[in-house]
Design a protein around this motif. Structure first.
Motif, short mmCIF file in Angstrom:
data_model
loop_
_atom_site.label_atom_id
_atom_site.label_comp_id
_atom_site.label_asym_id
_atom_site.label_seq_id
_atom_site.Cartn_x
_atom_site.Cartn_y
_atom_site.Cartn_z
N VAL A 2 0.78 -1.32 -0.04
CA VAL A 2 -0.04 -0.06 0.14
C VAL A 2 0.85 1.20 0.07
N PHE A 7 -3.01 6.34 0.31
CA PHE A 7 -3.99 5.81 1.27
C PHE A 7 -4.51 6.95 2.15
N ASP A 66 -6.80 -0.28 6.33
CA ASP A 66 -7.61 0.00 5.48
C ASP A 66 -9.24 -0.66 6.28
#
Length: 159
Positions: A2, A7, A66
């Motif tokens: 990620v 993000f 997440d």
């Protein structure tokens, strides 16, 4: 792997929006006074639940997790939408004007639709992301309008 910056940039606005609108809804409940009936009391409790889930969502952004961000935002938006509908129902019992009551109900229904919007955009792709962003923006503008009305006349909720 990620991309942490991506993000955060992608996730932070949604978590902050949920946090700020939950605080705004709690302000509306404070303006309306003591809860009128079960709808008002339930709405106030759900507004605090939405606030707690917004904090959970922000924690997910902070630790780059997440599932924590998504669960907090998704279920927080559901709690927030239901709380706003209940605020509209409780507002009438508290003596709020019809326009104020209908405005809260409309924002509540729009908030409930936000819960369904993410899967419609990304899972089943029925709503283009640009249209979804526009709907989210309109929802936010509704809350901005509510805040402006309160800033101009704090007694706007009363008949």
């Amino acid at each position: 792997m990620v991309d942490a910056a991506r993000f955060v940039v992608y996730s932070l606005p949604g978590a902050l929006a949920l946090l700020l609108t939950s605080l705004g809804l709690l302000g509306v409940f404070a303006l309306l006074g003591p809860p009128a009936g079960r709808a008002g009391a339930g709405g106030r409790i759900l507004a605090y639940v939405a606030l707690a889930l917004a904090v959970l969502s922000l924690a997910g952004v902070a630790v780059l997790l997440d599932p924590l961000f998504t669960a907090g935002r998704a279920f927080g938006s559901l709690a927030f939408g239901v709380a706003t509908v209940l605020a509209g129902l409780g507002a009438r019992r508290a003596g709020a004007s019809r326009g104020w009551t209908l405005g809260l109900l409309a924002l509540g229904v729009a908030g409930l639709l936000q819960f369904a919007l993410w899967p419609l955009m990304f899972a089943v792709q029925l709503v283009p992301p640009a249209a979804g962003a526009g709907l989210i923006g309109l929802f936010g503008l509704g809350w901005v309008a509510l805040g402006y009305a309160l800033a101009v006349s704090p007694t706007v909720a009363r008949r």
